[in-house]
Design an enzyme around this catalytic site. Structure first.
Site, mmCIF file in Angstrom:
data_model
loop_
_atom_site.group_PDB
_atom_site.id
_atom_site.type_symbol
_atom_site.label_atom_id
_atom_site.label_comp_id
_atom_site.label_asym_id
_atom_site.label_seq_id
_atom_site.Cartn_x
_atom_site.Cartn_y
_atom_site.Cartn_z
ATOM 1 N N ASP A 1 0.654 -1.236 0.013
ATOM 2 C CA ASP A 1 -0.099 0.106 -0.169
ATOM 3 C C ASP A 1 0.782 1.163 0.177
ATOM 4 O O ASP A 1 0.685 2.257 -0.642
ATOM 5 C CB ASP A 1 -0.887 -0.078 1.379
ATOM 6 C CG ASP A 1 -1.968 -1.476 1.331
ATOM 7 O OD1 ASP A 1 -1.586 -2.364 0.625
ATOM 8 O OD2 ASP A 1 -2.774 -1.039 1.974
ATOM 9 N N GLU B 1 1.898 -9.234 11.570
ATOM 10 C CA GLU B 1 1.422 -8.988 10.258
ATOM 11 C C GLU B 1 2.503 -8.426 9.442
ATOM 12 O O GLU B 1 2.842 -9.080 8.254
ATOM 13 C CB GLU B 1 0.593 -7.483 10.196
ATOM 14 C CG GLU B 1 0.048 -7.044 8.964
ATOM 15 C CD GLU B 1 -0.729 -5.652 8.877
ATOM 16 O OE1 GLU B 1 -0.792 -5.023 9.841
ATOM 17 O OE2 GLU B 1 -1.536 -5.434 7.572
HETATM 18 C C1 GLC Z 1 -2.881 -4.478 4.134
HETATM 19 C C2 GLC Z 1 -1.637 -5.046 3.105
HETATM 20 C C3 GLC Z 1 -2.612 -5.967 1.844
HETATM 21 C C4 GLC Z 1 -3.286 -7.117 2.804
HETATM 22 C C5 GLC Z 1 -4.303 -6.405 3.579
HETATM 23 C C6 GLC Z 1 -4.777 -7.446 4.441
HETATM 24 O O1 GLC Z 1 -3.729 -3.764 3.375
HETATM 25 O O2 GLC Z 1 -1.055 -3.884 2.452
HETATM 26 O O3 GLC Z 1 -1.592 -6.369 1.134
HETATM 27 O O4 GLC Z 1 -3.749 -7.783 1.794
HETATM 28 O O5 GLC Z 1 -3.608 -5.549 4.512
HETATM 29 O O6 GLC Z 1 -3.907 -8.178 5.305
#
Ligand code: GLC
Length: 428
Positions: free
Chosen positions: A163, A393
């Site tokens: 992102d 994460e």
């Molecule tokens: C964030 C990450 C994306 C992922 C999402 C859910 O937005 O950048 O890659 O799919 O989280 O984990």
């Protein structure tokens, strides 16, 4: 240690399973996400193959009639997440979704799951998904090569799955934010703001979202109208890999007619990847299709070349040099962005942290090309990160601190599918 982490990873997947689909983590991401679900399926496949197929089948329930598989499926409304369905205003039935996609990893998992146990039953599950995968890949080929160079264009940083990558800064700086609706973020109520994108980035995310909504998410008009249109090496290489796997599936499952079309996509993406070679950086980088400006630094996408099946030494030699240089700078490979670059931030999302799923793809490609040393460094570092900081994460490449959401599905899934089975891990 290994056994208890394996149990913990298993329990995370079960705990985040909302009945046929899995959320990335409760609270921060309370819906079904596209590429998360695919990695989750690989995790489930280590102990419940039927449930793994189900994860992919439910993901494709979100597929649009034009073939696009959205990045979020809003199966039931959760006021704790922003931007939710009332902001996106898409028209998918029977439940709303977001309006753009995410890295197309699904075909890779379908091939893996079928080849893991090529029984009649698994062949049926794979055959059920095959036409949907074709439609998805055709959607990318039809709508997301506006430059004609063969690379894959994204219309929103969120579509990349990475992102707030520093490479989006230049294209985002050209986005007009003077007409965005008032909004209230929810992500920073779940996670410390220092680990999340800045407000200036979020304003631009909203402006781009509004540009898609303004044209009713028509796939042609979205591309014409988006103030952000950037060729992404990660998606280009992932789609190339996914098409190679789709071709293998077509051969195994008897879809003869589709083979020529897939071969055409592969040839085009091979050209497309070449168009993203950045002479200055000596790596594949992003390219802003509106301004022609290339990304400024080496991101983890540069190391996906082997995963995409690229074997040209003119590319792989500089890639290995970058790998070794960066490996000498960080404790844990692979940072999402070059630590020698001024925009590097070791704890902020995609501006530095290590992500287990990206490591998985990088290491898999390296191993397939016989580079076991570097592949093993990536695997061992991922093992050490989880042993130190749990199923976070993402992680600091410098000190291994876990960041973002916790009890994270794809980190747990990758642990089961790749990191854990064979090797010992460092004590916490
Ligand atoms: C964030 C990450 C994306 C992922 C999402 C859910 O937005 O950048 O890659 O799919 O989280 O984990």
């Amino acid at each position: 240690m290994g056994a208890s982490l394996k149990r913990a990873a298993h329990d995370i997947l079960i705990g985040n399973d909302l009945g046929g689909y899995t959320v990335p983590t409760k609270g921060l991401y309370p819906y079904q996400w596209n590429w998360d679900s695919v990695f989750v399926a690989l995790g489930f496949a280590t102990f419940d193959l039927d449930r793994a197929w189900r994860e992919l089948e439910t993901l494709f329930e979100g597929q649009w009639t034009d073939g696009m598989v959205p990045h979020i499926l809003f199966r039931k409304n959760d006021p704790g997440y922003f931007p939710g369905p009332s902001v996106w205003q898409t028209s998918h039935e029977p439940f709303p979704t977001s309006g753009h996609s995410q890295p197309p990893v699904a075909a890779i998992a379908v091939r893996d799951m079928f080849e893991k146990a090529p029984t009649d039953e698994n062949a049926e599950r794979a055959k059920g998904l095959f036409p949907k995968l074709m439609a998805f890949h055709r959607w990318w080929a039809t709508y997301r090569d506006p430059s004609g160079e063969g690379s894959v264009a994204i219309i929103h940083p969120w579509e990349s799955g990475r992102d707030n990558l520093p490479d989006w800064d230049e294209p985002l700086s050209l986005v007009d934010v003077s007409r965005i609706d008032a909004y209230e973020r929810k992500d920073t109520t779940h996670v410390d703001a220092s680990m999340r994108p800045l407000k200036q980035d979020y304003d631009r995310y909203m402006a781009i979202l509004q540009s898609g909504r303004a044209v009713g998410w028509d796939p042609h008009k979205v591309v014409e109208n988006s103030p952000f249109l950037v060729a992404d090496p990660a998606i280009t290489m992932i789609l190339l890999r996914a098409n190679r796997d789709l071709l293998a599936l077509a051969e195994r499952l008897g879809f003869q007619r589709e083979r020529v079309e897939i071969q055409g996509w592969i040839a085009r993406l091979e050209r497309g990847v070449a168009s993203l070679w950045n002479e200055t950086v000596q790596a594949y980088t992003t390219k802003n299709l509106r301004s022609g400006v290339f990304g400024a630094g080496v991101s983890s996408a540069a190391f996906l070349a082997p995963f995409a099946g690229i074997s040209d030494p003119k590319v792989l030699d500089p890639m290995r040099n970058h790998f070794d240089r960066i490996a000498g700078k960080v404790t844990y490979m692979v940072p999402s962005y070059d630590p020698d670059y001024e925009g590097f931030e070791h704890m902020r999302y995609w501006r530095g942290p290590v992500w287990a799923v990206v490591n998985y793809m990088i290491a898999r490609g390296l191993r397939e090309q016989g580079d076991t040393l570097r592949a093993e460094r990536v695997r061992q570092d991922t093992a050490n990160l989880v042993a130190k900081s749990g199923f976070a994460e993402y992680f600091s490449p410098i000190d291994g601190t876990g960041a973002g959401g916790r009890s994270f599905s794809w980190t747990a899934a990758v642990w089961l599918a790749w990191v854990s089975p064979t090797h010992a891990v460092e004590a916490a």
